[in-house]
Write a protein that holds these residues in place. Structure first.
Motif, mmCIF file in Angstrom:
data_model
loop_
_atom_site.group_PDB
_atom_site.id
_atom_site.type_symbol
_atom_site.label_atom_id
_atom_site.label_comp_id
_atom_site.label_asym_id
_atom_site.label_seq_id
_atom_site.Cartn_x
_atom_site.Cartn_y
_atom_site.Cartn_z
ATOM 1 N N LEU A 54 0.827 -1.201 0.000
ATOM 2 C CA LEU A 54 0.000 0.000 0.000
ATOM 3 C C LEU A 54 0.867 1.260 0.000
ATOM 4 O O LEU A 54 0.643 2.178 -0.786
ATOM 5 C CB LEU A 54 -0.937 0.002 1.205
ATOM 6 C CG LEU A 54 -1.868 1.214 1.310
ATOM 7 C CD1 LEU A 54 -2.783 1.315 0.095
ATOM 8 C CD2 LEU A 54 -2.701 1.142 2.593
ATOM 9 N N THR A 55 1.862 1.304 0.886
ATOM 10 C CA THR A 55 2.736 2.475 0.945
ATOM 11 C C THR A 55 3.474 2.677 -0.370
ATOM 12 O O THR A 55 3.563 3.797 -0.887
ATOM 13 C CB THR A 55 3.752 2.329 2.092
ATOM 14 O OG1 THR A 55 3.041 2.205 3.328
ATOM 15 C CG2 THR A 55 4.677 3.531 2.155
ATOM 16 N N ILE A 66 1.018 4.024 -3.062
ATOM 17 C CA ILE A 66 0.640 5.420 -2.847
ATOM 18 C C ILE A 66 1.817 6.348 -3.129
ATOM 19 O O ILE A 66 1.660 7.396 -3.767
ATOM 20 C CB ILE A 66 0.116 5.619 -1.411
ATOM 21 C CG1 ILE A 66 -1.187 4.826 -1.200
ATOM 22 C CG2 ILE A 66 -0.114 7.104 -1.126
ATOM 23 C CD1 ILE A 66 -2.322 5.214 -2.124
ATOM 24 N N VAL A 101 -9.157 6.771 -3.268
ATOM 25 C CA VAL A 101 -8.833 6.807 -1.837
ATOM 26 C C VAL A 101 -10.108 6.910 -1.014
ATOM 27 O O VAL A 101 -10.271 6.228 0.007
ATOM 28 C CB VAL A 101 -7.880 7.981 -1.535
ATOM 29 C CG1 VAL A 101 -7.729 8.181 -0.026
ATOM 30 C CG2 VAL A 101 -6.524 7.725 -2.169
ATOM 31 N N LEU A 126 -10.127 3.552 1.171
ATOM 32 C CA LEU A 126 -9.358 3.679 2.401
ATOM 33 C C LEU A 126 -10.070 4.412 3.532
ATOM 34 O O LEU A 126 -9.869 4.081 4.703
ATOM 35 C CB LEU A 126 -8.033 4.401 2.116
ATOM 36 C CG LEU A 126 -7.098 3.743 1.095
ATOM 37 C CD1 LEU A 126 -5.797 4.529 1.004
ATOM 38 C CD2 LEU A 126 -6.824 2.286 1.446
ATOM 39 N N GLU A 179 -2.303 12.488 2.919
ATOM 40 C CA GLU A 179 -2.607 11.109 2.531
ATOM 41 C C GLU A 179 -1.511 10.165 3.008
ATOM 42 O O GLU A 179 -1.790 9.039 3.429
ATOM 43 C CB GLU A 179 -2.751 11.002 1.011
ATOM 44 C CG GLU A 179 -3.179 9.619 0.564
ATOM 45 C CD GLU A 179 -3.352 9.520 -0.938
ATOM 46 O OE1 GLU A 179 -3.362 8.382 -1.446
ATOM 47 O OE2 GLU A 179 -3.473 10.566 -1.615
ATOM 48 N N VAL A 198 -2.192 6.899 5.310
ATOM 49 C CA VAL A 198 -1.768 5.549 4.926
ATOM 50 C C VAL A 198 -0.843 4.957 5.973
ATOM 51 O O VAL A 198 -0.940 3.776 6.321
ATOM 52 C CB VAL A 198 -1.098 5.579 3.536
ATOM 53 C CG1 VAL A 198 -0.397 4.256 3.240
ATOM 54 C CG2 VAL A 198 -2.130 5.879 2.465
ATOM 55 N N GLU A 199 0.066 5.767 6.501
ATOM 56 C CA GLU A 199 0.986 5.283 7.536
ATOM 57 C C GLU A 199 0.219 4.779 8.753
ATOM 58 O O GLU A 199 0.526 3.717 9.307
ATOM 59 C CB GLU A 199 1.935 6.400 7.936
ATOM 60 C CG GLU A 199 2.977 5.973 8.968
ATOM 61 C CD GLU A 199 3.930 7.089 9.320
ATOM 62 O OE1 GLU A 199 4.946 6.813 9.979
ATOM 63 O OE2 GLU A 199 3.658 8.243 8.943
ATOM 64 N N VAL A 224 -1.501 1.444 7.861
ATOM 65 C CA VAL A 224 -0.558 0.331 7.762
ATOM 66 C C VAL A 224 -0.132 -0.135 9.151
ATOM 67 O O VAL A 224 0.023 -1.340 9.388
ATOM 68 C CB VAL A 224 0.664 0.742 6.915
ATOM 69 C CG1 VAL A 224 1.786 -0.283 7.031
ATOM 70 C CG2 VAL A 224 0.258 0.914 5.458
ATOM 71 N N THR A 248 -2.270 -4.871 3.708
ATOM 72 C CA THR A 248 -1.749 -3.872 2.777
ATOM 73 C C THR A 248 -1.843 -4.315 1.328
ATOM 74 O O THR A 248 -2.095 -3.504 0.440
ATOM 75 C CB THR A 248 -0.297 -3.509 3.116
ATOM 76 O OG1 THR A 248 0.525 -4.683 3.004
ATOM 77 C CG2 THR A 248 -0.202 -2.954 4.529
ATOM 78 N N ALA A 294 -3.933 -2.171 -1.365
ATOM 79 C CA ALA A 294 -3.272 -1.624 -2.556
ATOM 80 C C ALA A 294 -4.012 -2.042 -3.819
ATOM 81 O O ALA A 294 -4.204 -1.240 -4.741
ATOM 82 C CB ALA A 294 -1.824 -2.101 -2.614
#
Length: 237
Positions: free
Chosen positions: A7-8, A11, A56, A60, A125, A129-130, A133, A140, A144
């Protein structure tokens, strides 16, 4: 931010792609034989950014709101930044196509605002996301993939005055995605592919080069090492 999850990585790569598209849109295009290059670059940036914003929100925000400590506040900050950016994108679209409400806007100031708001959006964002996660590290890969699939099927124009969350937001995104696809086909509009999630296997630098897509595994080996079983000896070579 964690830098080794799907995911990280997706993004971060999407943010870099949007920033590159913005730089391309701001660059002067003076080829007299290609007068619409500037339109195409700006339109492509708007389409890619609009799809990402919608993706997003679709993939998310609900999870952050319900699974992350202080998730409600995180979503609130994100939506403020996303709405500001989407509103400015609608002004950019109006200025590009000569709509009456935006024709008076000066390009330098408009581009400056777009760049500032995109940077702020990407920063918030990243924080969102951080946090997600940290709470859901086992999800993740699936998240993603959801972001990617939502971008593929999302609206390609800014729609700042429609609902962004909940059932009404879902219905609005679906309606606008359908309508935007009709207009895209009618106008012959080229919509770029979104950034796909990385593969689990780390491709070698040579493999990344051959597919012209060196986005994720910058620390990979020069060539990929494979282990295979010899058909006679049964050993690993």
């Amino acid at each position: 931010m964690t830098h080794d999850d799907s995911l990280t990585l997706t993004i971060e790569a999407t943010h870099r792609s949007l920033e590159q598209r913005l730089r391309e849109a701001r660059r002067p295009h003076r080829d007299p034989h290609r007068p619409r290059d500037n339109y195409a670059a700006t339109d492509t940036f708007m389409a890619a950014t609009s799809r990402h914003l919608a993706a997003v929100e679709a993939s998310l925000l609900g999870r952050v709101r319900h699974q992350v400590p202080d998730g409600e506040q995180l979503c609130h900050h994100y939506l403020q930044a996303a709405r500001r950016l989407e509103h400015t994108l609608s002004l950019l679209k109006g200025r590009l196509y000569g709509e009456a409400h935006a024709i008076h806007l000066a390009w330098p100031e408009l581009w400056e605002t777009v760049g500032s708001e995109l940077g702020e959006h990407n920063r918030i964002e990243g924080e969102l996301v951080e946090a997600l996660v940290r709470c859901r590290p086992d999800e993740t890969d699936a998240l993603a993939r959801q972001v990617f699939e939502s971008e593929v099927s999302g609206p390609t124009r800014p729609h700042p005055y429609t609902p962004h969350t909940g059932l009404f937001g879902l219905a609005a995104r679906r309606m606008w995605a359908w309508a935007d696809r009709l207009w895209d086909a009618a106008e012959g509009r080229v919509i770029p592919d979104p950034v796909a999630p990385p593969h689990h296997r780390h491709d070698s630098l040579l493999a990344q080069y051959l597919v012209a897509d060196p986005k994720f595994d910058a620390d990979a080996t020069i060539v990929e090492h494979r282990h295979r079983v010899h058909p006679k000896a049964g050993g690993v070579t």
